[in-house]
Scaffold this active site. Sequence first.
Site, PDB file in Angstrom:
ATOM      1  N   SER A 104       3.861   4.260   5.646  1.00 49.00           N
ATOM      2  CA  SER A 104       2.992   3.370   4.701  1.00 49.00           C
ATOM      3  C   SER A 104       3.023   3.826   3.265  1.00 49.00           C
ATOM      4  O   SER A 104       3.357   5.127   3.027  1.00 49.00           O
ATOM      5  CB  SER A 104       1.427   3.343   5.378  1.00 49.00           C
ATOM      6  OG  SER A 104       0.571   2.915   4.344  1.00 49.00           O
ATOM      7  N   MET A 157       3.778  -5.010  -1.209  1.00 50.39           N
ATOM      8  CA  MET A 157       3.092  -4.864  -2.386  1.00 50.39           C
ATOM      9  C   MET A 157       3.465  -3.541  -2.917  1.00 50.39           C
ATOM     10  O   MET A 157       2.850  -2.813  -4.047  1.00 50.39           O
ATOM     11  CB  MET A 157       1.460  -4.130  -1.886  1.00 50.39           C
ATOM     12  CG  MET A 157       0.671  -5.419  -1.387  1.00 50.39           C
ATOM     13  SD  MET A 157      -1.521  -4.993  -1.412  1.00 50.39           S
ATOM     14  CE  MET A 157      -1.648  -3.654  -0.502  1.00 50.39           C
ATOM     15  N   GLY A 158       4.810  -3.459  -2.820  1.00 53.70           N
ATOM     16  CA  GLY A 158       5.627  -2.429  -3.583  1.00 53.70           C
ATOM     17  C   GLY A 158       5.498  -1.145  -3.005  1.00 53.70           C
ATOM     18  O   GLY A 158       5.031  -0.723  -2.110  1.00 53.70           O
ATOM     19  N   HIS A 178       9.632  -0.901   4.528  1.00 53.98           N
ATOM     20  CA  HIS A 178      10.159  -2.026   3.784  1.00 53.98           C
ATOM     21  C   HIS A 178      11.544  -2.485   3.765  1.00 53.98           C
ATOM     22  O   HIS A 178      11.968  -3.525   4.053  1.00 53.98           O
ATOM     23  CB  HIS A 178       9.600  -2.069   2.308  1.00 53.98           C
ATOM     24  CG  HIS A 178       8.073  -1.854   2.088  1.00 53.98           C
ATOM     25  ND1 HIS A 178       7.641  -0.645   1.657  1.00 53.98           N
ATOM     26  CD2 HIS A 178       7.034  -2.672   2.261  1.00 53.98           C
ATOM     27  CE1 HIS A 178       6.336  -0.703   1.518  1.00 53.98           C
ATOM     28  NE2 HIS A 178       6.033  -1.964   1.945  1.00 53.98           N
ATOM     29  N   HIS A 207       9.228   2.073   0.920  1.00 53.18           N
ATOM     30  CA  HIS A 207       9.807   2.869   1.800  1.00 53.18           C
ATOM     31  C   HIS A 207      10.574   2.480   2.829  1.00 53.18           C
ATOM     32  O   HIS A 207      11.059   1.313   2.920  1.00 53.18           O
ATOM     33  CB  HIS A 207       8.146   3.638   2.538  1.00 53.18           C
ATOM     34  CG  HIS A 207       7.544   2.811   3.176  1.00 53.18           C
ATOM     35  ND1 HIS A 207       7.711   2.136   4.432  1.00 53.18           N
ATOM     36  CD2 HIS A 207       6.221   2.354   2.963  1.00 53.18           C
ATOM     37  CE1 HIS A 207       6.847   1.088   4.673  1.00 53.18           C
ATOM     38  NE2 HIS A 207       5.765   1.428   3.697  1.00 53.18           N
ATOM     39  N   GLN A 256       5.312  -4.679  12.389  1.00 53.81           N
ATOM     40  CA  GLN A 256       4.204  -4.642  13.657  1.00 53.81           C
ATOM     41  C   GLN A 256       3.289  -3.707  13.205  1.00 53.81           C
ATOM     42  O   GLN A 256       1.942  -3.829  13.891  1.00 53.81           O
ATOM     43  CB  GLN A 256       4.875  -4.162  14.795  1.00 53.81           C
ATOM     44  CG  GLN A 256       4.033  -3.880  15.988  1.00 53.81           C
ATOM     45  CD  GLN A 256       3.112  -5.104  16.586  1.00 53.81           C
ATOM     46  OE1 GLN A 256       3.929  -6.446  16.360  1.00 53.81           O
ATOM     47  NE2 GLN A 256       2.368  -4.809  17.203  1.00 53.81           N
ATOM     48  N   GLN A 261      -2.743  -8.330  10.833  1.00 53.38           N
ATOM     49  CA  GLN A 261      -2.170  -9.156   9.843  1.00 53.38           C
ATOM     50  C   GLN A 261      -1.058 -10.188  10.367  1.00 53.38           C
ATOM     51  O   GLN A 261      -1.045 -11.530   9.831  1.00 53.38           O
ATOM     52  CB  GLN A 261      -1.830  -8.367   8.652  1.00 53.38           C
ATOM     53  CG  GLN A 261      -1.010  -9.351   7.532  1.00 53.38           C
ATOM     54  CD  GLN A 261      -0.517  -8.255   6.363  1.00 53.38           C
ATOM     55  OE1 GLN A 261      -1.608  -7.860   5.541  1.00 53.38           O
ATOM     56  NE2 GLN A 261       0.897  -7.948   6.277  1.00 53.38           N
TER      57      GLN A 261
END
Length: 275
Positions: free
Chosen positions: A181, A26-27, A33, A30, A144, A149
């Site tokens: 996050s 979702m962009g 990602h 960090h 993780q 999800q």
Amino acid sequence: MQVFSTVEDFRKARTGFADLGFVPTMGFMHEGHLSLVRRAKAENGAVAVSIFVNPTQFGPTEDLSSYPRDLERDLELLREAGADLVFTPDVDVLYPQGFVTKIDVAGVAAEMEGRSRPGHFSGVATVVTKLFNIVQPQHAYFGQKDAQQCAVVQRFVRDLDIPVRIVVCETSREEDGLARSSRNVRLSAEDRLRAPGLYRALTKAAEAFQAGERRTSVLEQIMTEELHAAGLGVVDYATVVSPDTFLRPDILSEKGLALLAVKCSGVRLIDNMLL
């Protein structure tokens, strides 16, 4: 690195890559990602990344409008990390007028986040299925930190015979243990100091488990007490489940998964640890 905002243009470019890894995001990138992108790049001929803040996984009182966004910064970081294709659709591209289909996953999606955020996992499952159909990757990479999800995605991929292998990667953490996050930037200075209490709570539960404690109620109490001692906000849940079923047994057997969700001044933080 090529960037596309329409399904048609992305699909045309995708045909040039036989072996493709995929990182849906979702962009507001960090290190968590970027570590997924680098791993996908190392394990595949090329890597695609999507940037899409999915409205269908946000509830009416959640932070869709305030979710952090910075596309220009994201693209620069992805270029440095080695991304080959980036898909940045607008909402009306993935949800055109008249869109009515959704995917509901039972079982692993029912409790914890599923109970606290009704409709969340249906939104996740629907958009990820669409992205898999558009990108057609061989491998898809998830962190993780979002353990439930990951379980939901693995379940519907298996149930719907989607030909993609799900790779779950270790949670990326700050030096003080806080799980990385995009929402962390919205923490106040005081809450940022308190936030590592989630990691300490999980660590204490893991230590108790390693020492032989198998009663879920005791492990949950250990986590709850540590969260309160850290001065963290409203505890949504602090629970222990079987990592295979996401059901909560009274007594754990060989393994368990501790999960936490806490709200700090309107910012929802989640974390987990395998016991």
